[in-house]
Design a protein around this motif. Sequence first.
Motif, short mmCIF file in Angstrom:
data_model
loop_
_atom_site.label_atom_id
_atom_site.label_comp_id
_atom_site.label_asym_id
_atom_site.label_seq_id
_atom_site.Cartn_x
_atom_site.Cartn_y
_atom_site.Cartn_z
N SER A 145 16.63 16.57 8.63
CA SER A 145 17.20 15.96 7.50
C SER A 145 18.17 16.60 6.69
O SER A 145 18.31 18.11 6.81
N GLU A 146 18.65 15.97 5.63
CA GLU A 146 19.72 16.78 4.90
C GLU A 146 18.69 17.50 3.77
O GLU A 146 17.96 16.83 3.16
N ILE A 147 19.49 18.74 3.29
CA ILE A 147 19.00 19.45 2.43
C ILE A 147 19.40 18.82 0.98
O ILE A 147 20.35 18.59 0.55
N ALA A 148 18.46 18.66 0.07
CA ALA A 148 18.37 18.16 -1.30
C ALA A 148 18.18 19.33 -2.32
O ALA A 148 19.05 19.23 -3.50
N TRP A 149 17.56 20.15 -2.02
CA TRP A 149 17.10 21.10 -3.13
C TRP A 149 16.70 22.44 -2.63
O TRP A 149 16.19 22.37 -1.24
N MET A 150 16.52 23.46 -3.30
CA MET A 150 16.04 24.79 -2.84
C MET A 150 15.04 25.34 -3.89
O MET A 150 15.09 25.27 -5.17
N ASP A 151 14.23 26.28 -3.29
CA ASP A 151 13.20 26.86 -3.99
C ASP A 151 13.61 28.18 -3.84
O ASP A 151 13.82 28.61 -2.73
N ILE A 152 13.75 29.32 -4.81
CA ILE A 152 14.11 30.63 -4.46
C ILE A 152 12.97 31.72 -5.18
O ILE A 152 12.46 31.30 -6.10
N TYR A 153 12.80 32.48 -3.95
CA TYR A 153 11.56 33.36 -4.33
C TYR A 153 11.95 34.88 -3.97
O TYR A 153 12.21 35.21 -3.14
N PRO A 154 12.14 35.52 -5.14
CA PRO A 154 12.64 37.01 -4.89
C PRO A 154 11.09 37.73 -4.61
O PRO A 154 10.20 37.58 -5.22
N ASN A 155 11.16 38.93 -3.94
CA ASN A 155 10.27 39.44 -3.54
C ASN A 155 9.12 38.71 -3.03
O ASN A 155 8.00 38.93 -3.66
N TYR A 156 9.30 37.65 -2.06
CA TYR A 156 8.20 36.95 -1.72
C TYR A 156 7.13 37.39 -1.02
O TYR A 156 7.06 38.06 -0.17
N VAL A 157 5.93 37.02 -1.57
CA VAL A 157 4.44 37.15 -0.95
C VAL A 157 4.06 35.75 -0.61
O VAL A 157 4.03 35.04 -1.58
N SER A 158 3.25 35.65 0.38
CA SER A 158 2.59 34.53 0.66
C SER A 158 1.73 34.06 -0.51
O SER A 158 0.80 34.79 -1.13
N GLY A 159 1.81 32.73 -0.83
CA GLY A 159 1.07 32.40 -1.77
C GLY A 159 1.82 32.35 -3.37
O GLY A 159 1.39 31.69 -4.39
N ASP A 160 3.04 33.12 -3.34
CA ASP A 160 3.84 32.89 -4.46
C ASP A 160 4.40 31.65 -4.98
O ASP A 160 4.57 30.91 -4.32
N ARG A 161 4.52 31.61 -6.10
CA ARG A 161 5.34 30.34 -6.68
C ARG A 161 6.84 30.61 -6.79
O ARG A 161 7.19 31.73 -7.02
N PRO A 162 7.67 29.62 -6.66
CA PRO A 162 8.98 29.98 -6.78
C PRO A 162 9.37 30.44 -8.34
O PRO A 162 9.03 29.89 -9.24
N LYS A 163 10.52 31.17 -7.92
CA LYS A 163 10.96 31.75 -9.52
C LYS A 163 11.86 30.92 -9.94
O LYS A 163 12.02 30.99 -11.12
N VAL A 164 12.80 30.42 -9.02
CA VAL A 164 13.79 29.62 -9.59
C VAL A 164 13.79 28.24 -8.77
O VAL A 164 13.77 28.61 -7.38
N THR A 165 14.19 27.09 -9.24
CA THR A 165 14.43 26.04 -8.34
C THR A 165 15.75 25.44 -8.62
O THR A 165 16.14 25.17 -9.93
N ALA A 166 16.45 25.25 -7.68
CA ALA A 166 17.86 24.63 -7.83
C ALA A 166 17.77 23.16 -7.30
O ALA A 166 17.84 22.99 -6.25
N LYS A 167 18.14 22.51 -8.24
CA LYS A 167 17.86 20.93 -7.92
C LYS A 167 19.01 20.06 -8.64
O LYS A 167 19.22 20.29 -10.14
#
Length: 673
Positions: A527-549
Amino acid sequence: MTSRYLFRTFPIVTYFLLAILVCLFFLLIPNGQRVFAAFGDFVEVHKDGLSGIDGLGGAIDIAMSPDGKYLYLLGDTDNALTIFSRNPDTGQLTHLETLRDGMGLIDGLRGAHGLAISPDGENVYAVGLHDDGIAVFNRDVSTGLLTYMEIHKEDGLDGSVNVIVSPDGNNVYATGLHDDAVAVFTRNVTTGALTYVSMHKDGVSGVDGLDGARDIDITPDGKHVYIGSQVEDGLAVFSRDLSTGALTFLEALKTGNGVFGVKGIIGIDLSPDGKHVYVTSFSESSLAIFSRDVSTGLLTYVDVYEDGEGDIDGLSGAWDVAISPDGFYAFATGRAENALSVFSRDPITGALTYLVHHVDDQSGVDGLNGAMAIAATADSKHIYATGYNEGGLAVLIAYGASDLSWNWTWVEETKTLDAVMVLGSTWTSSADKVQFFVDGVVSETFSAPTAGFIKKFNLGLVGNEQITSSPTDVSFRILDSSLAALGATGSPENVDDIVPDDLGLKIQTQGNSALIQVKLPLSGLSSEIAWMDIYPNYVSGDRPKVTAKLPSIGALPTDSVIDMWVTGLTEPANTFRVHFYDASDDLITFAEGLNVNANVIESSSSRMSFPGLTPERKIILLPTPTLVVPTPTPVLPGTGGVAPSQGFVTGLILLGIFLLVLGGLGIYLNRRF
């Protein structure tokens, strides 16, 4: 018009035309194609006496360091212990040093046969058939190099052939082929030094099944020990006291009474969950399976796989067996056939399905003449096998489903486990189901994705329980329509290739800021992309640092590069992960790294901007940006510009050299004529 006249009359025009030709050359170079490693591809071979390597004569046993960075090999006829460093990505080895019996104070390597490394990686233990003892080495965990410490020659070690260290590191056990016995030692976990405790001998105090005791293995929980008899055609079972390390004989399984495949046992290995035991029989050219009662340690015969039965091949003179750390594969060597056989394994029932065998000097494979020892790496990438007759060490891409890309992620906020996968063209007609495992327990089974099409799987169950926290391991098997395993893997593979070719991600960082550029694909997603979550230095279980919506748009545009300036990060970022969602907030795919298909960004002239994203709020509502066609590539403040591509820089350098040569030629011609 001659070239001499052209140089003399129109030198500037000439240089300009040549520059255009060089630039066109670089523009016309085709983009690189993705290449997937094939199942069981041969990587390289190391041989005794070649390329400065010595000590591999009679290559008989190998062991990997716990971190997978070093490999150790025993040479029976060279009385030697050889050390290699390992490249975890390619599997290639580099020779570091060879230690020999009699070198300095080193003792215990005459007829070197068995090798073990302590779980903490601090010590290496080697036994010598002709030295009747255990040699102890200290190991530098950073360099992999060894220092000789001591030797033990005790009762039960006459004809020492194999040695193991208990999972808790408190005990060492070794078999004596000529003593028909197993010797028990306690281990000082600080120094690695051994203290002899006792031995158990065939025919003494009710012990049975140790006549010609050869291979020995211990369960992952440390509760039971299994020893194969080369002469008595049996498998001896011992319980182990977890506090003292003492062994107690339980039973011996011998040929007959419905038990097959234990005549002349050479190799033993256990499944990672400890529920199955696998043994090889040299005289029967077979690989047998036993199920294990995890509480009592007692075994029940399940099945045997014999060379020449059906399509099974490569087991003639079966020697060693190894179960892959993810439990999806079994490997066995056939010494008389110079071969390595590969089986897929059902992680629940333990049953095997023959896949393929590799033979020395066939299809480019080398180093398996007199194939004996096997080592499967913990990262599920490579397998190493020795060739006794030629002093060889073969390296192969071990196992795992090839021609695919996949990864998994845990989203803490929603408590969801998502896997994303794309299969290559080789799976077009064969893949039917994908069966997932979470931390070694069966999870859920889904229809396989269509080859070339990215598919996301939401995993909700492990066993019959809901998944509520981030797992440690996620793996899967690909099944055909009859539910036979076609391939499996326990590690994310080709992570950059999960995204379509025309989805681009390019990230430039400086301090606590970053310029993130994304170009969305025209096709290939569900499907089409509507928004993005951005994770700097990602580790499993991290919360997104920035959400572009965006608040007023159903899907982000696919024909423009989206420029996002992220500032105020709590720490500098070395890598990023970007999750892509549709308008229903369902994860579609994700990309990880600093450059993924960056060429599609560099070749695009249409851009749109998200100004000033910060990690202070989860959702950043932004006004719909205005498309600008074209605009210059943005610059991260303070960087002085966006780094040019490697191809462009190379082109400029070559162009400069080319023009300098032409300029010199022009000057020479002008002066001469």
